[in-house]
Design a protein around this motif. Structure first.
Motif, PDB file in Angstrom:
ATOM      1  N   SER A 173       0.811  -1.222   0.000  1.00  0.00           N
ATOM      2  CA  SER A 173       0.000   0.000   0.000  1.00  0.00           C
ATOM      3  C   SER A 173       0.840   1.266   0.000  1.00  0.00           C
ATOM      4  O   SER A 173       0.293   2.364   0.067  1.00  0.00           O
ATOM      5  N   GLY A 174       2.167   1.120  -0.043  1.00  0.00           N
ATOM      6  CA  GLY A 174       3.033   2.293   0.038  1.00  0.00           C
ATOM      7  C   GLY A 174       3.193   2.808   1.441  1.00  0.00           C
ATOM      8  O   GLY A 174       3.528   3.980   1.653  1.00  0.00           O
ATOM      9  N   ALA A 175       2.972   1.938   2.443  1.00  0.00           N
ATOM     10  CA  ALA A 175       3.021   2.357   3.846  1.00  0.00           C
ATOM     11  C   ALA A 175       4.429   2.320   4.428  1.00  0.00           C
ATOM     12  O   ALA A 175       4.621   2.614   5.611  1.00  0.00           O
ATOM     13  N   GLY A 176       5.426   1.940   3.619  1.00  0.00           N
ATOM     14  CA  GLY A 176       6.791   1.867   4.134  1.00  0.00           C
ATOM     15  C   GLY A 176       7.017   0.688   5.052  1.00  0.00           C
ATOM     16  O   GLY A 176       7.945   0.699   5.864  1.00  0.00           O
ATOM     17  N   ASN A 177       6.188  -0.358   4.915  1.00  0.00           N
ATOM     18  CA  ASN A 177       6.260  -1.493   5.842  1.00  0.00           C
ATOM     19  C   ASN A 177       6.386  -2.826   5.116  1.00  0.00           C
ATOM     20  O   ASN A 177       5.793  -3.824   5.510  1.00  0.00           O
ATOM     21  N   GLY A 178       7.168  -2.837   4.050  1.00  0.00           N
ATOM     22  CA  GLY A 178       7.410  -4.088   3.349  1.00  0.00           C
ATOM     23  C   GLY A 178       8.205  -5.056   4.206  1.00  0.00           C
ATOM     24  O   GLY A 178       8.693  -4.696   5.295  1.00  0.00           O
ATOM     25  N   PHE A 203       4.384   6.531   1.600  1.00  0.00           N
ATOM     26  CA  PHE A 203       3.911   7.464   0.577  1.00  0.00           C
ATOM     27  C   PHE A 203       2.531   8.041   0.874  1.00  0.00           C
ATOM     28  O   PHE A 203       2.103   8.994   0.231  1.00  0.00           O
ATOM     29  N   ARG A 204       1.790   7.472   1.814  1.00  0.00           N
ATOM     30  CA  ARG A 204       0.355   7.721   1.906  1.00  0.00           C
ATOM     31  C   ARG A 204      -0.007   9.111   2.412  1.00  0.00           C
ATOM     32  O   ARG A 204      -1.164   9.511   2.324  1.00  0.00           O
TER      33      ARG A 204
END
Length: 413
Positions: free
Chosen positions: A119-124, A137-138
């Protein structure tokens, strides 16, 4: 309901077998904390479900089915379809139409998802093991831009970060891996994730202020107004670039000395650069926790238990730590200016932007108009000279520009 949109199918070559669970966007915490009553501030089931339904309609129910809202500030593909760069199929009134590229979603999954998350939350999956943490990015906030603090980046800003990476971080340079067309696709997909995240945040805020019994809560007109605000911030970015009105001051010894005096706060402007970057420029200013404490907390032990290590600090250090977090809740680490590593780029214009307008999301403030443009260039010249002249902050003199710096400057020109 909200006008036509483009629907993009899952890009070819990216099988769902790569994932242990169905692809799904991760909701931002406010969707449950503010609208489900978990903060004991609100319990608005109707508004919450309305917000979820609107998000699915505007941006798609999951990453396999991407909707592009009408008016979204994304680029058009070769046939003029806005958002067509996100995937390799576009659904039209005549049926699915194949496009001659894999699409930004496929490229993002291949190169970016492991750090930045689905989701682009920086939590891969690799995010807990890198520092600084990958960008979320959100919120639409990006640190290294040519636009004022808090403003959205330009396409060129995002393009530069993708092509060149961020030196001193785990963000690599992709210029050798991606074609120019593929970079544009990734720029569009990152922008798409930001637009989606900002829209979700705007609806959470609007829903929190509304009454669950109000039949007009999050009605179509309100949603359109929220979209206009979100889209407008991105549409205005190109017009907000901070271009220096004067050319760079030549990096003479005199300019470097003037920059040193500004850095040390010895001029009438009383800058406080040394408070963060330290009197020797090593990133160990008194307003930040000592580097050894920072390294012990951040880099030693289980990354998921950093909060437990913070709790063990003495009270003054713990309170100072809490005051020095960025917009994403991560600890700040002022740059060691004696080492020529610059996350936002090493060109003189990159350093000009950092000094003149600050760094979005960090505690690096904007210095213009507190100092004028010539003074900003003097500071740029000082920062670029310091790694090669470490005695600049030891004594009163400064040598002529070192040969290594001169050669590097010539190459940049």
């Amino acid at each position: 309901m909200f006008g036509p949109w483009i629907v993009l199918a899952l890009a070819a070559g990216c099988s769902d077998a790569d994932f242990a669970a169905p692809l799904a966007y991760e909701e931002q915490p406010g969707m449950t904390r503010e609208l489900e009553g978990k903060s004991h501030l609100a319990d608005k089931p109707r508004i919450r479900e309305r917000a979820r339904a609107v998000m699915a309609e505007l941006y798609g129910p999951n990453p396999k089915e991407i909707h592009v809202p009408e008016g979204a500030p994304l680029s058009a593909d070769e046939s003029g379809v806005v958002g067509g760069l996100l995937g390799n199929f576009v659904r039209t009134a005549e049926g699915p139409r194949k496009l001659p590229h894999a699409g930004g979603f496929a490229l993002y999954r291949r190169h970016c998802l492991h750090c930045h998350g689905l989701s682009g939350a920086g939590n891969g999956p690799t995010a807990p093991f890198v520092f600084p943490p990958p960008r979320d990015f959100r919120r639409g906030l990006f640190k290294f831009t040519s636009t004022p603090t808090g403003a959205r980046p330009t396409r060129d800003d995002l393009r530069r970060s993708i092509n060149d990476g961020l030196e001193g971080t785990s963000m690599p340079a992709f210029k050798a891996l991606l074609t120019e067309e593929e970079v544009e696709q990734v720029v569009d997909y990152v922008t798409f994730l930001s637009l989606r995240g900002e829209t979700e945040l705007a609806m959470i805020e609007e829903g929190f202020l509304g009454e669950d019994e109000d039949p007009d809560a999050l009605e179509d007109d309100i949603v359109q107004d929220l979209l206009s605000v979100v889209f407008g911030k991105w549409e205005d970015a190109e017009d907000r670039v901070v271009d220096p009105p004067t050319p760079r001051t030549p990096p003479s010894p005199e300019s470097v000395l003037r920059g040193r005096e500004l850095f040390l706060g010895r001029t009438k402007e009383k800058l406080e650069c040394a408070g963060c970057h330290g009197p020797k420029g090593r990133g160990d200013g008194q307003s930040f926790v000592p580097p050894d404490v920072f390294n012990r907390v951040v880099f030693r032990g289980d990354p998921s238990k950093m909060d437990e290590r913070v709790a063990l600090l003495d009270e003054p250090t713990r309170e100072l730590w809490k005051q020095k977090l960025d917009e994403w809740g991560n600890p700040l680490r002022p740059a060691n200016l004696t080492v020529p590593v610059y996350k936002g780029g090493r060109r003189p214009i990159d350093l000009y932007w950092r000094i003149a307008k600050g760094i979005t999301g960090a505690q690096m403030p904007a210095h213009y108009p507190g100092i004028d443009h010539d003074q900003i260039w003097d500071l740029v010249n000082f920062v670029l000279a310091l790694p090669y002249q470490p005695d600049l902050l030891d004594g009163p003199g400064v040598a002529a520009e070192p040969e290594a710096v001169a050669e590097a400057e010539a190459a940049r020109r």
